[in-house]
Scaffold this active site. Structure first.
Site, PDB file in Angstrom:
ATOM      1  N   LYS A   1     -61.139  43.383  22.377  1.00 32.94           N
ATOM      2  CA  LYS A   1     -61.576  44.765  22.381  1.00 32.94           C
ATOM      3  C   LYS A   1     -62.968  44.814  21.780  1.00 32.94           C
ATOM      4  O   LYS A   1     -63.192  44.310  20.673  1.00 32.94           O
ATOM      5  CB  LYS A   1     -60.582  45.534  21.529  1.00 32.94           C
TER       6      LYS A   1
HETATM    7  P1  FBP Z   1     -61.655  54.911  18.457  1.00 34.12           P
HETATM    8  O1  FBP Z   1     -61.352  55.153  19.917  1.00 34.12           O
HETATM    9  O2  FBP Z   1     -61.221  56.039  17.596  1.00 34.12           O
HETATM   10  O3  FBP Z   1     -63.098  54.499  18.261  1.00 34.12           O
HETATM   11  O4  FBP Z   1     -60.737  53.711  18.012  1.00 34.12           O
HETATM   12  C1  FBP Z   1     -61.063  52.416  18.292  1.00 34.12           C
HETATM   13  C2  FBP Z   1     -61.192  51.635  17.020  1.00 34.12           C
HETATM   14  O5  FBP Z   1     -61.307  50.264  17.282  1.00 34.12           O
HETATM   15  C3  FBP Z   1     -60.030  51.812  16.051  1.00 34.12           C
HETATM   16  O6  FBP Z   1     -58.987  50.931  16.294  1.00 34.12           O
HETATM   17  C4  FBP Z   1     -60.717  51.625  14.741  1.00 34.12           C
HETATM   18  O7  FBP Z   1     -60.146  52.324  13.689  1.00 34.12           O
HETATM   19  C5  FBP Z   1     -62.063  52.174  14.952  1.00 34.12           C
HETATM   20  O8  FBP Z   1     -62.362  52.028  16.321  1.00 34.12           O
HETATM   21  C6  FBP Z   1     -63.053  51.468  14.075  1.00 34.12           C
HETATM   22  O9  FBP Z   1     -64.281  52.011  14.226  1.00 34.12           O
HETATM   23  P2  FBP Z   1     -65.449  51.639  13.228  1.00 34.12           P
HETATM   24  O10 FBP Z   1     -65.021  50.433  12.442  1.00 34.12           O
HETATM   25  O11 FBP Z   1     -66.618  51.376  14.086  1.00 34.12           O
HETATM   26  O12 FBP Z   1     -65.634  52.831  12.365  1.00 34.12           O
END
Ligand code: FBP
Length: 302
Positions: free
Chosen positions: A204
């Site tokens: 991902k």
């Molecule tokens: P979102 O769709 O809310 O961006 O979620 C994806 C994700 O990978 C979550 O699993 C994780 O909490 C978040 O993004 C982390 O985002 P960042 O570390 O960039 O704040």
């Protein structure tokens, strides 16, 4: 079973049947089952960003039962969360909704010199809770990346022995990387490659921008088409073993419907395997979230 799913699984030949079976389970589940595409709901933001930032926009989200039921209603392939949320709901959903247990998490309260998540769950928890995969975040670029790579390597081996695939959140950050460089196309492609080399079955990453951040790589990018998001997605997928590993793209901060859908169209056009959409789903009122997730699913169905 469908031809497309079996084609994808052929890229994992050599993995134990349990790993392949769990990948098949996720690929065959939900409204996209059988298409080779995935839309996953991740809800680790309560840990990663804090409860109010995550759930105040839609307070139903404070309840651990809310998210898996949203995933089911919308027709998602799987639901991913840290130990506490999975522990709370597994008795209701294990076996009917594929669950991904995130084995490490970080918070935004401390200010470590370099980003590094804590181990917050174990492979035996994933087995006990009937999960279909483990999840793990690495921060390529961080001064502590080698520690995370070592942990991931060990967990991939342990999970594989238990018949569980590993989903890797590969998010470049820390060290010498600027905020802009974190999503630069060359850096995201590099992050996808590192995750695959460490044994990720599914990767991902964030949607890449047109920036090229590494001087050493710049001349090569003069020949790689990266003008549109679809082209950049294509390059990231190519960087994940020429498309032999499943690569999905994250949703990011809450934004308007049209923006979300335009991004998803580009991911689909570029050959991405799907989306993992958290805040853009659970921060909307339920009916709106279900409608948006179904529109996203509709785009991947073509
Ligand atoms: P979102 O769709 O809310 O961006 O979620 C994806 C994700 O990978 C979550 O699993 C994780 O909490 C978040 O993004 C982390 O985002 P960042 O570390 O960039 O704040």
């Amino acid at each position: 079973m469908t031809e497309r799913v079996e084609q994808i699984l052929a890229n994992y030949a050599g993995e134990p049947p349990g790993v392949i079976g769990n990948l098949r389970r996720m690929l065959m589940h939900g409204a996209l089952g059988g298409t080779g595409k995935l839309v996953i709901l991740p809800v680790d933001q309560g840990f990663e960003h804090g409860p109010a930032r995550s759930f105040a926009p839609n307070p139903d989200g404070y309840d651990p039962f809310y998210h898996p039921s949203l995933a089911v209603e919308a027709g998602c392939n799987a639901y991913a969360a840290p130990l506490g949320f999975i522990e709370a709901i597994a008795h209701r959903h294990a076996g009917s909704l594929p669950l991904i247990l995130k084995l490490n998490n970080s918070d935004t309260l401390g200010a470590p010199p370099e980003p590094c998540s804590a181990l917050t769950g174990a492979v035996r928890d994933a087995l006990r809770l009937g999960c279909s995969a483990i999840g793990f975040t690495i921060y390529p670029g961080s001064g502590l990346r080698n520690e995370m790579y070592g942990q991931l390597r060990d967990l991939v081996a342990e999970a594989r022995e238990a018949g569980l695939p590993t989903v890797v959140w590969s998010y470049p950050r820390g060290g010498k990387l600027s905020k802009e460089a974190e999503t630069a196309v060359d850096v995201v492609a590099y992050a996808a490659q590192i995750a695959c080399q460490l044994g990720a079955h599914m990767v991902k990453v964030k949607p890449p921008t047109a920036l090229v951040a590494q001087d050493a790589a710049r001349k090569h990018y003069e020949k790689i088409p990266t003008g549109t998001l679809a082209e950049r997605v294509r390059h990231v997928v190519q960087s994940a073993f020429a498309g032999r590993r499943i690569v999905i793209f994250s949703g990011g901060e809450a934004k308007g419907r049209d923006e979300v859908l335009a991004e998803v169209r580009a991911i689909a056009e570029g050959g991405g395997f799907g989306s993992i959409v958290g805040r853009n789903a659970f921060q909307r009122p339920r009916a709106e979230a279900v409608a948006l997730l179904r529109e996203i699913i509709g785009i991947y169905r073509g």
